[in-house]
Each structure stands twice: as C-alpha cells, then as structure tokens.
Design a protein around this motif. Structure first.
Motif, PDB file in Angstrom:
ATOM      1  N   TYR A  37       7.303 -42.335 -51.335  1.00 20.57           N
ATOM      2  CA  TYR A  37       7.727 -42.691 -52.677  1.00 20.57           C
ATOM      3  C   TYR A  37       6.577 -43.413 -53.366  1.00 20.57           C
ATOM      4  CZ  TYR A  37      12.750 -41.931 -51.751  1.00 20.57           C
ATOM      5  OH  TYR A  37      13.986 -41.395 -51.462  1.00 20.57           O
ATOM      6  N   ARG A  38       6.706 -43.562 -54.670  1.00 17.78           N
ATOM      7  CA  ARG A  38       5.769 -44.407 -55.406  1.00 17.78           C
ATOM      8  C   ARG A  38       6.500 -45.120 -56.531  1.00 17.78           C
ATOM      9  NH1 ARG A  38       1.941 -39.857 -58.401  1.00 17.78           N
ATOM     10  NH2 ARG A  38       3.499 -39.119 -59.927  1.00 17.78           N
ATOM     11  N   GLN A  39       5.931 -46.256 -56.915  1.00 16.71           N
ATOM     12  CA  GLN A  39       6.490 -47.022 -58.022  1.00 16.71           C
ATOM     13  C   GLN A  39       5.366 -47.553 -58.889  1.00 16.71           C
ATOM     14  OE1 GLN A  39       9.235 -50.171 -56.943  1.00 16.71           O
ATOM     15  NE2 GLN A  39      10.179 -50.097 -58.967  1.00 16.71           N
ATOM     16  N   ALA A  40       5.344 -47.073 -60.110  1.00 22.93           N
ATOM     17  CA  ALA A  40       4.360 -47.536 -61.083  1.00 22.93           C
ATOM     18  C   ALA A  40       4.922 -48.757 -61.810  1.00 22.93           C
ATOM     19  CB  ALA A  40       4.043 -46.427 -62.076  1.00 22.93           C
ATOM     20  N   PRO A  41       4.055 -49.578 -62.373  1.00 20.80           N
ATOM     21  CA  PRO A  41       4.525 -50.778 -63.084  1.00 20.80           C
ATOM     22  C   PRO A  41       5.522 -50.428 -64.182  1.00 20.80           C
ATOM     23  CG  PRO A  41       2.158 -50.860 -62.783  1.00 20.80           C
ATOM     24  CD  PRO A  41       2.588 -49.503 -62.331  1.00 20.80           C
ATOM     25  N   GLY A  42       6.659 -51.098 -64.185  1.00 18.32           N
ATOM     26  CA  GLY A  42       7.654 -50.889 -65.215  1.00 18.32           C
ATOM     27  C   GLY A  42       8.477 -49.631 -65.066  1.00 18.32           C
ATOM     28  N   LYS A  43       8.279 -48.911 -63.952  1.00 20.50           N
ATOM     29  CA  LYS A  43       9.005 -47.663 -63.749  1.00 20.50           C
ATOM     30  C   LYS A  43       9.836 -47.715 -62.469  1.00 20.50           C
ATOM     31  CE  LYS A  43       5.859 -44.645 -66.289  1.00 20.50           C
ATOM     32  NZ  LYS A  43       5.107 -43.357 -66.261  1.00 20.50           N
TER      33      LYS A  43
END
Length: 115
Positions: A37-43
C-alpha cells in the motif's frame, strides 16, 4: 507476533527506480497473500500491488506497467520494483498481510520523487 519490516525507500528523480523490500516474520509466509500500500500526504492509503501465495498478481491502474511485485518464500520477503517513477508516486509505502487476528502493517518506507 507478526512483524513486517520495509526498506528501500529514498529520494529519487522522476524517471528513476527504486526497489522496496519487506521482510516478514511470525507468519507462515509462503501461504500468505502479501500487499503493498501507499499513503501520500493528505490522502487515503491506497492498494498498490498484491501477490497471492500462488503467485497471482494485481496492480493498481496508477502503477501498472511501471511496478513489479515479487516474493521470495525462502527469505520471507516481498519486493516491489518501481520504475519510471513520477512525483505523484511520492508516499509512504507499507507492506501488509492479514491473519485471523486482523491486518498487520510495517512501519513504512518513504519514497520521494523529485520533478
């Protein structure tokens, strides 16, 4: 106790490549489906790639053709090879698996792609 330890992130220019690694312990790795998984800032956290115990693979449309997920059962390791990186790939990347106790996450590894 399930442990997932990611590594391989870093700062790379657009168009570059990185290979992420996740070493698992506390599970019978060979029978587990593994996820990146990935998580970008604010997402929200988003699923990037999946590999089953039988080697079936799926990718998010956003990375299809640029990423390759693989596993080495002898080393309890799942890899994510990322090529042609784009600034929008910038995120914390997490390894994940699931047991009867629930979801298990690593600490994440930061990938930053500069334009």
């Amino acid at each position: 106790q399930v442990q997932l330890v990611e590594s391989g992130g870093g700062l790379v220019q657009a168009g570059g490549s990185l290979r992420l690694s996740c070493v698992a312990s506390g599970i019978i790795f060979s029978i587990k489906t593994m996820y990146w998984y990935r998580q970008a800032p604010g997402k929200q956290r988003e699923l990037v790639a999946t590999i089953t115990s039988g080697g079936d693979i799926n990718y998010a449309d956003s990375v299809k053709g640029r990423c390759t997920i693989s596993r080495d059962n002898a080393k309890n390791t799942v890899l994510l090879q990322m090529n042609s990186l784009k600034p929008e790939d910038t995120a914390v990347y997490y390894c994940n698996t699931r047991t009867i106790k629930g979801n298990h996450w690593g600490q994440g590894t930061q990938v930053t792609v500069s334009s």
